[in-house]
Design a protein around this motif. Structure first.
Motif, PDB file in Angstrom:
ATOM      1  N   SER A  18       3.863  -9.835  -1.218  1.00 38.40           N
ATOM      2  CA  SER A  18       4.730 -10.077  -0.075  1.00 38.40           C
ATOM      3  C   SER A  18       6.168  -9.654  -0.377  1.00 38.40           C
ATOM      4  CB  SER A  18       4.686 -11.561   0.295  1.00 38.40           C
ATOM      5  OG  SER A  18       5.519 -11.835   1.395  1.00 38.40           O
ATOM      6  N   THR A  19       6.639  -9.981  -1.581  1.00 38.50           N
ATOM      7  CA  THR A  19       8.026  -9.661  -1.941  1.00 38.50           C
ATOM      8  C   THR A  19       8.253  -8.159  -1.990  1.00 38.50           C
ATOM      9  OG1 THR A  19       8.234 -11.698  -3.222  1.00 38.50           O
ATOM     10  CG2 THR A  19       9.815  -9.936  -3.697  1.00 38.50           C
ATOM     11  N   LEU A  20       7.386  -7.443  -2.682  1.00 42.90           N
ATOM     12  CA  LEU A  20       7.601  -6.010  -2.858  1.00 42.90           C
ATOM     13  C   LEU A  20       7.326  -5.228  -1.576  1.00 42.90           C
ATOM     14  CD1 LEU A  20       6.227  -5.460  -6.464  1.00 42.90           C
ATOM     15  CD2 LEU A  20       8.600  -5.573  -5.697  1.00 42.90           C
ATOM     16  N   GLU A  21       6.344  -5.683  -0.787  1.00 45.68           N
ATOM     17  CA  GLU A  21       6.085  -5.026   0.495  1.00 45.68           C
ATOM     18  C   GLU A  21       7.304  -5.161   1.414  1.00 45.68           C
ATOM     19  OE1 GLU A  21       2.922  -3.481   3.383  1.00 45.68           O
ATOM     20  OE2 GLU A  21       3.039  -3.613   1.224  1.00 45.68           O
ATOM     21  N   MET A  88      -0.359  -2.191   1.085  1.00 47.39           N
ATOM     22  CA  MET A  88       0.647  -1.991   0.035  1.00 47.39           C
ATOM     23  C   MET A  88       0.742  -0.528  -0.378  1.00 47.39           C
ATOM     24  SD  MET A  88       0.126  -5.287  -2.427  1.00 47.39           S
ATOM     25  CE  MET A  88       1.529  -4.787  -3.430  1.00 47.39           C
ATOM     26  N   LEU A  89      -0.394   0.134  -0.499  1.00 47.49           N
ATOM     27  CA  LEU A  89      -0.384   1.538  -0.901  1.00 47.49           C
ATOM     28  C   LEU A  89       0.291   2.409   0.159  1.00 47.49           C
ATOM     29  CD1 LEU A  89      -3.971   1.891  -2.444  1.00 47.49           C
ATOM     30  CD2 LEU A  89      -1.805   1.552  -3.635  1.00 47.49           C
ATOM     31  N   VAL A  90      -0.035   2.142   1.430  1.00 49.36           N
ATOM     32  CA  VAL A  90       0.579   2.907   2.519  1.00 49.36           C
ATOM     33  C   VAL A  90       2.091   2.687   2.545  1.00 49.36           C
ATOM     34  CG1 VAL A  90       0.711   3.165   5.032  1.00 49.36           C
ATOM     35  CG2 VAL A  90      -1.513   2.949   3.919  1.00 49.36           C
ATOM     36  N   MET A  91       2.507   1.434   2.395  1.00 47.46           N
ATOM     37  CA  MET A  91       3.936   1.125   2.406  1.00 47.46           C
ATOM     38  C   MET A  91       4.653   1.786   1.235  1.00 47.46           C
ATOM     39  SD  MET A  91       6.634  -0.340   3.616  1.00 47.46           S
ATOM     40  CE  MET A  91       6.336  -1.746   4.689  1.00 47.46           C
ATOM     41  N   ILE A 194       6.715   1.142  -7.583  1.00 40.20           N
ATOM     42  CA  ILE A 194       6.207  -0.082  -8.206  1.00 40.20           C
ATOM     43  C   ILE A 194       5.200  -0.774  -7.294  1.00 40.20           C
ATOM     44  CG2 ILE A 194       6.897  -2.375  -9.064  1.00 40.20           C
ATOM     45  CD1 ILE A 194       9.633  -1.154  -9.735  1.00 40.20           C
ATOM     46  N   VAL A 195       5.393  -0.681  -5.988  1.00 33.70           N
ATOM     47  CA  VAL A 195       4.497  -1.327  -5.037  1.00 33.70           C
ATOM     48  C   VAL A 195       3.096  -0.739  -5.149  1.00 33.70           C
ATOM     49  CG1 VAL A 195       4.077  -1.814  -2.594  1.00 33.70           C
ATOM     50  CG2 VAL A 195       6.406  -1.816  -3.485  1.00 33.70           C
ATOM     51  N   VAL A 196       3.013   0.555  -5.329  1.00 37.65           N
ATOM     52  CA  VAL A 196       1.707   1.210  -5.480  1.00 37.65           C
ATOM     53  C   VAL A 196       0.999   0.677  -6.718  1.00 37.65           C
ATOM     54  CG1 VAL A 196       0.539   3.412  -5.824  1.00 37.65           C
ATOM     55  CG2 VAL A 196       2.523   3.280  -4.292  1.00 37.65           C
ATOM     56  N   ALA A 197       1.733   0.546  -7.808  1.00 36.77           N
ATOM     57  CA  ALA A 197       1.138   0.038  -9.049  1.00 36.77           C
ATOM     58  C   ALA A 197       0.649  -1.396  -8.879  1.00 36.77           C
ATOM     59  CB  ALA A 197       2.164   0.123 -10.179  1.00 36.77           C
ATOM     60  N   LEU A 198       1.442  -2.238  -8.176  1.00 34.85           N
ATOM     61  CA  LEU A 198       1.027  -3.618  -7.967  1.00 34.85           C
ATOM     62  C   LEU A 198      -0.219  -3.686  -7.091  1.00 34.85           C
ATOM     63  CD1 LEU A 198       1.534  -6.662  -8.283  1.00 34.85           C
ATOM     64  CD2 LEU A 198       2.942  -6.550  -6.223  1.00 34.85           C
ATOM     65  N   GLY A 199      -0.292  -2.829  -6.076  1.00 29.94           N
ATOM     66  CA  GLY A 199      -1.475  -2.801  -5.220  1.00 29.94           C
ATOM     67  C   GLY A 199      -2.733  -2.523  -6.013  1.00 29.94           C
ATOM     68  N   LEU A 200      -2.661  -1.586  -6.936  1.00 28.30           N
ATOM     69  CA  LEU A 200      -3.820  -1.274  -7.775  1.00 28.30           C
ATOM     70  C   LEU A 200      -4.165  -2.446  -8.690  1.00 28.30           C
ATOM     71  CD1 LEU A 200      -2.941   2.421  -8.679  1.00 28.30           C
ATOM     72  CD2 LEU A 200      -4.572   1.602  -6.972  1.00 28.30           C
TER      73      LEU A 200
END
Length: 444
Positions: A18-21, A88-91, A194-200
């Protein structure tokens, strides 16, 4: 229900997601208030450029209901976790690409057009994120702590404001105004990788909610037993069978959206135009958001003890009553009084927003919960928050007084009071006696 270790992982994942998105979504608003009028709309006057920048900010909100519909449908069909990860990945990708857009001086009108397209993609992504992050914790939470657990997803936006403002504070303090407008503003956007990495990471490490897995199991049993199952889109079912709840969900979030984006976006623009430094204006918003971060779980926990509706009605009234004091303090141009205004808004908004995740969870049945909650929330967002900075700036430019902005917030507040007041109380103290496993929450 998940054990304590799994719940800790879910809470951390939901809070981080939620925070990173929202960090990705909010840095756009800060950039719009500080530099986008000069980077993408340099051919017009400063006030028109600011209005144009805020208009592109609002475009993201127009597409949030679409994101709620798309992700809600598949979230109720395929799972909460998978849709959260996709959002998250799209964002992350869209925000990273914003950081690579050439300026108006380099490619002309194509620059703001590309900006609009990527902002729309951001809107779709954040429209789908809320339901996933909120449900993955509330559906696994102990029934007597659902408000508190749901607040972990609610805290994310305020933490995101703090994070985005810290990043911009560092960027603003470390370079000249020319460098900021030339290339420095890109840094916060490029960090969204970083958001992409967290999504994975979330995809690999957490499981879907127990409640959703039970739905899947029942559906599989019916299919294996050749029981006729009516296949209808979850979003259609939510609108057909729960239209009142969808409208109430939209109405109760309305003033939060209006007020919050005036606080975090309009205030920054207004303060800098009044001669306050960019860094000081960002500090006001940062401290206000810190107060919100503290008040969200506090009032969510209170709702676990006395009920959701009681807390939300009082909070909605307090939020509405604070609107005129807020704008009058901001209108003084005094940084200290602006800070008082920000702290006042931070407390009341946190009180109203905190219990809302649990309230949304309890308003809709599991089979349409992602769709119903997402659609209601995002409708309130597009009607309330999307164009709040634009409307506030336009009202101030038209009337010459911040009191018009106060009237705007008050009108939204009255609608939210009606929405909360007309909703039924969803919290049942006896819910703890349902056939759920008991989890030791003291260790979480």
């Amino acid at each position: 229900m998940a054990d304590s270790k799994s719940l800790r992982r879910l809470l951390v994942s939901a809070l981080s997601a939620s925070t990173l998105e929202w960090y990705d979504f909010f840095i756009y608003g800060t950039a719009a208030a500080l530099v986008f009028n000069k980077v993408f709309f340099p051919e017009v006057s400063p006030i028109v450029g600011t209005i144009a920048a805020f208009a592109t900010f609002g475009v993201g909100f127009l597409f949030r209901p679409l994101g709620g519909i798309i992700f809600g449908h598949y979230g109720d069909r395929l799972g909460r976790k998978s849709m959260l990860v996709v959002a998250m990945l799209v964002m992350g990708v869209a925000t990273f690409l914003i950081g690579l857009i050439p300026s108006y001086a380099q490619i002309g009108i194509a620059a703001p057009v590309i900006l609009l397209v990527l902002r729309a993609v951001q809107g779709i992504a954040v429209g789908g994120q809320y339901g996933g992050a909120m449900l993955i914790v509330t559906e696994n939470a102990p029934s007597n702590r659902r408000g508190l657990f749901g607040s972990f997803a609610q805290v994310g936006p305020s933490l995101a404001v703090i994070l985005s403002n810290i990043v911009f504070l560092v960027v603003v303090a470390s370079m000249s105004t020319e460098a900021l407008q030339s290339w420095g503003w890109r840094i916060p956007f490029l960090l969204s990788a970083i958001v992409v990495a967290l999504g994975l990471y979330i995809q690999i490490t957490i499981e879907d909610s127990d409640e959703f897995k039970q739905l899947q199991a029942r559906a599989a049993e019916q299919k294996s037993a050749d029981v006729p199952v009516r296949s209808r889109s979850p979003i259609v079912t939510a609108l057909r069978e729960h239209p009142r709840e969808v409208l109430q969900a939209a109405g109760m979030i309305l003033v939060v959206q209006v007020y919050y984006y005036i606080l975090t976006v309009f205030l920054v623009s207004f303060a800098t135009e009044a001669g306050v430094s960019k860094s000081t204006a960002l500090w006001v918003v940062l401290l206000s958001s810190a107060v919100t971060v503290a008040s969200i779980p506090m009032f969510a926990l209170v709702s676990d003890k006395v009920g959701r509706k009681r807390v939300l009605v009082i909070a909605a009234v307090a939020t509405t009553a604070s609107a005129f004091p807020f704008v009058m303090l901001v209108g003084t141009g005094s940084i200290w009084l602006m800070l008082v205004a920000g702290l006042l808004a931070g407390v009341t908004l946190g009180a109203l927003y905190g219990p809302m995740a649990a309230f949304y969870y309890e308003m809709f049945p599991a089979e349409v919960r992602y769709s119903g909650a997402s659609l209601g929330y995002q409708l309130g967002a597009v009607l309330g928050g999307g164009f709040a900075p634009l409307i506030a700036t336009s009202l101030f430019a038209w009337t010459g007084t911040v009191l018009s902005v106060g009237a705007y917030v008050t009108a939204a507040g009255l609608l939210s009071i009606w929405a909360v007041g007309s909703a039924r109380e969803t919290y049942r103290p006896a819910a703890a006696s349902r056939s759920e496993e008991t989890v030791d929450v003291s260790s979480i």
